[in-house]
Design an enzyme around this catalytic site. Structure first.
Site, PDB file in Angstrom:
ATOM      1  N   SER A 167      21.646  77.226  73.647  1.00  0.00           N
ATOM      2  CA  SER A 167      21.910  78.543  73.043  1.00  0.00           C
ATOM      3  C   SER A 167      20.653  78.951  72.284  1.00  0.00           C
ATOM      4  CB  SER A 167      23.086  78.477  72.060  1.00  0.00           C
ATOM      5  OG  SER A 167      22.712  77.752  70.891  1.00  0.00           O
TER       6      SER A 167
ATOM      7  N   THR B 134      19.916  69.163  65.203  1.00  0.00           N
ATOM      8  CA  THR B 134      21.153  69.096  65.980  1.00  0.00           C
ATOM      9  C   THR B 134      21.000  68.185  67.199  1.00  0.00           C
ATOM     10  OG1 THR B 134      22.689  70.403  67.311  1.00  0.00           O
ATOM     11  CG2 THR B 134      20.456  71.226  67.201  1.00  0.00           C
TER      12      THR B 134
ATOM     13  N   LYS C 121      16.255  75.134  66.886  1.00  0.00           N
ATOM     14  CA  LYS C 121      16.135  73.753  66.405  1.00  0.00           C
ATOM     15  C   LYS C 121      15.097  72.990  67.237  1.00  0.00           C
ATOM     16  CE  LYS C 121      19.391  73.812  63.252  1.00  0.00           C
ATOM     17  NZ  LYS C 121      19.247  73.468  61.850  1.00  0.00           N
TER      18      LYS C 121
ATOM     19  N   TYR D 268      20.541  79.613  69.186  1.00  0.00           N
ATOM     20  CA  TYR D 268      20.547  78.789  67.965  1.00  0.00           C
ATOM     21  C   TYR D 268      19.928  77.415  68.235  1.00  0.00           C
ATOM     22  CZ  TYR D 268      22.344  74.930  65.267  1.00  0.00           C
ATOM     23  OH  TYR D 268      22.428  73.744  64.584  1.00  0.00           O
ATOM     24  N   HIS D 269      20.398  76.728  69.286  1.00  0.00           N
ATOM     25  CA  HIS D 269      19.867  75.395  69.570  1.00  0.00           C
ATOM     26  C   HIS D 269      18.362  75.469  69.877  1.00  0.00           C
ATOM     27  CE1 HIS D 269      24.218  74.378  70.201  1.00  0.00           C
ATOM     28  NE2 HIS D 269      23.832  73.256  69.637  1.00  0.00           N
TER      29      HIS D 269
HETATM   30  P1  NAD Z   1      26.424  77.015  56.856  1.00  0.00           P
HETATM   31  O1  NAD Z   1      26.159  78.316  57.525  1.00  0.00           O
HETATM   32  O2  NAD Z   1      27.770  76.761  56.294  1.00  0.00           O
HETATM   33  O3  NAD Z   1      25.354  76.805  55.681  1.00  0.00           O
HETATM   34  C1  NAD Z   1      24.019  77.226  55.775  1.00  0.00           C
HETATM   35  C2  NAD Z   1      23.631  77.784  54.409  1.00  0.00           C
HETATM   36  O4  NAD Z   1      22.262  78.206  54.471  1.00  0.00           O
HETATM   37  C3  NAD Z   1      24.459  79.012  54.026  1.00  0.00           C
HETATM   38  O5  NAD Z   1      24.938  78.882  52.701  1.00  0.00           O
HETATM   39  C4  NAD Z   1      23.482  80.178  54.164  1.00  0.00           C
HETATM   40  O6  NAD Z   1      23.758  81.223  53.261  1.00  0.00           O
HETATM   41  C5  NAD Z   1      22.145  79.486  53.881  1.00  0.00           C
HETATM   42  N1  NAD Z   1      20.982  80.144  54.521  1.00  0.00           N
HETATM   43  C6  NAD Z   1      20.845  80.538  55.805  1.00  0.00           C
HETATM   44  N2  NAD Z   1      19.658  81.153  55.977  1.00  0.00           N
HETATM   45  C7  NAD Z   1      19.016  81.119  54.780  1.00  0.00           C
HETATM   46  C8  NAD Z   1      17.777  81.620  54.316  1.00  0.00           C
HETATM   47  N3  NAD Z   1      16.955  82.292  55.119  1.00  0.00           N
HETATM   48  N4  NAD Z   1      17.439  81.405  53.031  1.00  0.00           N
HETATM   49  C9  NAD Z   1      18.273  80.741  52.185  1.00  0.00           C
HETATM   50  N5  NAD Z   1      19.480  80.275  52.567  1.00  0.00           N
HETATM   51  C10 NAD Z   1      19.851  80.468  53.850  1.00  0.00           C
HETATM   52  O7  NAD Z   1      26.024  75.878  57.901  1.00  0.00           O
HETATM   53  P2  NAD Z   1      26.330  74.306  57.845  1.00  0.00           P
HETATM   54  O8  NAD Z   1      27.446  74.037  58.768  1.00  0.00           O
HETATM   55  O9  NAD Z   1      26.388  73.869  56.442  1.00  0.00           O
HETATM   56  O10 NAD Z   1      25.008  73.760  58.516  1.00  0.00           O
HETATM   57  C11 NAD Z   1      23.898  73.362  57.714  1.00  0.00           C
HETATM   58  C12 NAD Z   1      22.799  72.856  58.624  1.00  0.00           C
HETATM   59  O11 NAD Z   1      23.293  71.740  59.364  1.00  0.00           O
HETATM   60  C13 NAD Z   1      22.339  73.891  59.640  1.00  0.00           C
HETATM   61  O12 NAD Z   1      20.949  73.888  59.752  1.00  0.00           O
HETATM   62  C14 NAD Z   1      22.972  73.440  60.932  1.00  0.00           C
HETATM   63  O13 NAD Z   1      22.162  73.787  62.016  1.00  0.00           O
HETATM   64  C15 NAD Z   1      23.080  71.947  60.754  1.00  0.00           C
HETATM   65  N6  NAD Z   1      24.203  71.369  61.519  1.00  0.00           N
HETATM   66  C16 NAD Z   1      25.486  71.772  61.264  1.00  0.00           C
HETATM   67  C17 NAD Z   1      26.537  71.210  62.019  1.00  0.00           C
HETATM   68  C18 NAD Z   1      27.968  71.616  61.840  1.00  0.00           C
HETATM   69  O14 NAD Z   1      28.826  71.201  62.647  1.00  0.00           O
HETATM   70  N7  NAD Z   1      28.305  72.429  60.826  1.00  0.00           N
HETATM   71  C19 NAD Z   1      26.247  70.241  62.986  1.00  0.00           C
HETATM   72  C20 NAD Z   1      24.927  69.863  63.216  1.00  0.00           C
HETATM   73  C21 NAD Z   1      23.910  70.437  62.459  1.00  0.00           C
HETATM   74  N1  USQ Z   2      34.877  74.415  72.507  1.00  0.00           N
HETATM   75  C1  USQ Z   2      36.142  74.465  73.055  1.00  0.00           C
HETATM   76  N2  USQ Z   2      37.093  75.174  72.407  1.00  0.00           N
HETATM   77  C2  USQ Z   2      36.851  75.822  71.224  1.00  0.00           C
HETATM   78  C3  USQ Z   2      35.559  75.752  70.662  1.00  0.00           C
HETATM   79  C4  USQ Z   2      34.595  75.041  71.339  1.00  0.00           C
HETATM   80  O1  USQ Z   2      36.420  73.889  74.109  1.00  0.00           O
HETATM   81  O2  USQ Z   2      37.782  76.461  70.689  1.00  0.00           O
HETATM   82  C5  USQ Z   2      33.830  73.637  73.188  1.00  0.00           C
HETATM   83  C6  USQ Z   2      32.539  74.392  73.432  1.00  0.00           C
HETATM   84  O3  USQ Z   2      32.583  75.120  74.645  1.00  0.00           O
HETATM   85  C7  USQ Z   2      31.523  73.255  73.442  1.00  0.00           C
HETATM   86  C8  USQ Z   2      32.098  72.233  72.481  1.00  0.00           C
HETATM   87  O4  USQ Z   2      33.479  72.571  72.317  1.00  0.00           O
HETATM   88  O5  USQ Z   2      31.478  72.662  74.705  1.00  0.00           O
HETATM   89  C9  USQ Z   2      31.428  72.220  71.121  1.00  0.00           C
HETATM   90  O6  USQ Z   2      31.461  73.516  70.536  1.00  0.00           O
HETATM   91  P1  USQ Z   2      31.308  73.682  68.965  1.00  0.00           P
HETATM   92  O7  USQ Z   2      31.443  75.124  68.627  1.00  0.00           O
HETATM   93  O8  USQ Z   2      32.194  72.733  68.251  1.00  0.00           O
HETATM   94  O9  USQ Z   2      29.807  73.143  68.696  1.00  0.00           O
HETATM   95  P2  USQ Z   2      28.386  73.818  68.932  1.00  0.00           P
HETATM   96  O10 USQ Z   2      28.471  75.205  69.388  1.00  0.00           O
HETATM   97  O11 USQ Z   2      27.578  72.879  69.764  1.00  0.00           O
HETATM   98  O12 USQ Z   2      27.748  73.840  67.475  1.00  0.00           O
HETATM   99  C10 USQ Z   2      28.135  72.996  66.404  1.00  0.00           C
HETATM  100  C11 USQ Z   2      27.536  73.569  65.128  1.00  0.00           C
HETATM  101  C12 USQ Z   2      26.024  73.554  65.219  1.00  0.00           C
HETATM  102  C13 USQ Z   2      25.541  72.154  65.529  1.00  0.00           C
HETATM  103  C14 USQ Z   2      26.212  71.600  66.761  1.00  0.00           C
HETATM  104  C15 USQ Z   2      25.930  70.116  66.949  1.00  0.00           C
HETATM  105  O13 USQ Z   2      28.014  74.893  64.924  1.00  0.00           O
HETATM  106  O14 USQ Z   2      25.458  73.998  63.993  1.00  0.00           O
HETATM  107  O15 USQ Z   2      24.148  72.140  65.705  1.00  0.00           O
HETATM  108  O16 USQ Z   2      27.648  71.688  66.604  1.00  0.00           O
HETATM  109  S1  USQ Z   2      25.826  69.701  68.640  1.00  0.00           S
HETATM  110  O17 USQ Z   2      26.978  70.234  69.353  1.00  0.00           O
HETATM  111  O18 USQ Z   2      25.805  68.251  68.685  1.00  0.00           O
HETATM  112  O19 USQ Z   2      24.627  70.299  69.159  1.00  0.00           O
END
Ligand code: NAD
Ligand code: USQ
Length: 406
Positions: free
Chosen positions: A190, A148, A196, A192-193
């Site tokens: 967070s 991320t 990563k 979560y972050h």
């Molecule tokens: P998602 O939750 O939709 O998909 C993740 C998948 O992984 C799910 O199907 C879940 O069941 C599976 N999973 C989780 N833990 C597992 C485990 N222990 N064993 C096997 N399967 C498991 O999430 P996404 O949005 O598809 O994100 C995928 C990846 O991309 C994540 O690592 C996330 O951090 C990263 N990412 C997502 C975004 C975004 O905006 N969605 C942005 C940046 C990075």
């Molecule tokens: N935000 C709003 N209004 C909303 C939702 C969010 O203003 O209704 C704001 C949040 O406070 C934040 C920003 O929008 O400042 C981004 O929030 P987000 O939920 O879109 O993104 P984030 O929590 O950072 O997480 C998402 C994905 C995560 C990924 C990350 C990439 O869920 O898996 O790692 O984006 S990044 O943001 O570049 O780290």
């Protein structure tokens, strides 16, 4: 490259599913590994995807009917079933493993003690189990991990964020200067972050110690929902999360606009973030697969994003094209109220990525998909209720996103 054997961990999820389809359509032999934890969390929260998503077996049968290609599936929790994971890798001997399988919502990871502990144990153990199994089997596979942009933090002053590494000079006691290339100092916002950020250290160690070839994709916020492959049949539809924990900001705004809900800007909306369309997620992962690092290389870190935007600017864009109103709500997170963000994404541009941007009309597609399924929306799921500290309280603070902003 095509004809290669690829394991897609987390292939039932939002980014993993369209990636699995694209790779299968390109001729890769794809096996999905997933534990369905995302679907289970959605059930537990009562927050289903806005788009109806078929169960994985229906998805895979439909893909075979539509294209004649078979994607295999193994149900494994990679964090808790090490032996099954190792056995799967030993049987399939994949040329590449794409690792999406983590708990990915920042708000969910801050929801409470059990969610914090689950996120850490799921993400850290899963990543480590994968690396440990690959090292034990001495298999020369390419690990492509979805990281991320958030590992860099958002306190930036606009200095361009490089792709993973920072060249620095260290001054010794005698005044001599030494060159070092260090991981960019991490500053997660967070739990979560934070996982990563910790993944990065595990990658650094296993690349150096065991020669594992690793690409870590520091991805921005993904928006949109469909890709060329998921549009082929409704049963192939991708998920569209809109709830306060899993819905990401632009998709939330697009869905809120579709149902006539005010766009929920947190705080001043001065947070600047990096974005990428889901179709470009898939394009970038394909490019990363086709351009692996050499054995013995340091971890290849690429910034997977195409543009940066301020949250309040995004709200204005969506409000302009849909006629929605904007509501400023108190920020449930601990994050800089205003930040600048410049990011290098040179490596994908050099590989030929043609970025899809907000201007490309896909905002309208997402709004119409959201309108089509608006009957599935539960408005009670819209407010973001997970706060970063117990003192923070959700609530409205205004209706003009420009008010109070210099
Ligand atoms: P998602 O939750 O939709 O998909 C993740 C998948 O992984 C799910 O199907 C879940 O069941 C599976 N999973 C989780 N833990 C597992 C485990 N222990 N064993 C096997 N399967 C498991 O999430 P996404 O949005 O598809 O994100 C995928 C990846 O991309 C994540 O690592 C996330 O951090 C990263 N990412 C997502 C975004 C975004 O905006 N969605 C942005 C940046 C990075
Ligand atoms: N935000 C709003 N209004 C909303 C939702 C969010 O203003 O209704 C704001 C949040 O406070 C934040 C920003 O929008 O400042 C981004 O929030 P987000 O939920 O879109 O993104 P984030 O929590 O950072 O997480 C998402 C994905 C995560 C990924 C990350 C990439 O869920 O898996 O790692 O984006 S990044 O943001 O570049 O780290």
């Amino acid at each position: 490259m095509r004809g290669q054997n690829v394991l897609v961990i987390g292939g039932d999820g939002f980014c993993g599913w369209p990636t699995a389809l694209r790779l299968s359509s390109l001729g890769y032999d794809v096996t999905i590994v997933d534990d369905f934890s995302r679907r289970k969390i959605a059930d537990a929260l009562g927050a289903d995807s806005l788009t109806p998503i078929a169960d994985l077996h229906t998805r895979l049968d439909t893909w075979e009917q539509v294209t004649g290609r078979r994607i295999s599936f193994e149900r494994i929790d990679i964090a808790r079933q090490y032996d099954a994971l190792k056995d799967c890798i030993e049987r399939l001997w994949p040329d590449a493993v794409i690792h999406f399988g983590e708990q990915r919502a920042a708000p969910y990871s801050m929801r409470g003690t059990s969610e914090k502990r689950y996120t850490v144990s799921n993400n850290i153990r899963g990543t480590h189990n994968l690396l440990c199994a690959i090292a034990a089997l001495r298999i020369d596979t390419h690990v492509v991990h979805l990281g991320t942009m958030g590992v860099y933090g958002y306190d930036g002053d606009g200095l361009e964020i490089p792709e993973g590494y920072l060249p620095i000079k260290v001054e010794a006691d005698d005044g001599r200067l030494f060159d070092r290339d260090i991981l960019y100092p991490t500053n997660p916002g967070s739990v979560y972050h934070m996982t990563k950020s910790m993944d990065q250290l595990m990658f650094q160690f296993y690349a150096r110690n065991d020669g594992i070839r690793i690409t870590d994709l520091h991805q921005g916020i993904v928006w949109g929902t469909q890709t060329d492959e998921t549009r082929m049949d409704e049963r192939l539809s991708n998920r569209f999360d809109y709830d306060g924990d899993y819905g990401t900001v632009l998709n939330r705004f697009l869905m809120q606009a579709a149902i006539g809900h005010p766009l929920t800007v947190h705080g001043t909306g001065g947070q600047t973030r990096a974005f990428i369309n889901i179709a470009d997620t898939v394009n970038c992962i394909t490019l990363a697969l086709e351009n692996p690092p050499e054995r013995g290389d340091k971890v290849c870190i690429r910034n997977q994003m195409t543009e940066t935007h301020r949250v309040r600017d995004l709200a204005q864009i969506v409000a302009r094209i849909t006629g929605s109103t904007v509501e400023m709500v108190s920020n449930p997170r601990k994050e800089a109220a205003e930040n600048d963000l410049r990011v290098s994404n040179k490596s994908f541009l050099d590989d030929g990525l043609k970025p899809i941007t907000l201007e490309d009309g896909l905002l309208h597609e997402s709004v119409s998909i959201a309108k089509k399924y608006q009957h599935r929306c539960d408005p009670a799921q819209i407010p973001a209720r997970s706060t970063w500290t117990p003192e923070q309280q959700p609530g409205t603070i205004g209706s003009d996103p420009m008010k109070g902003v210099a």
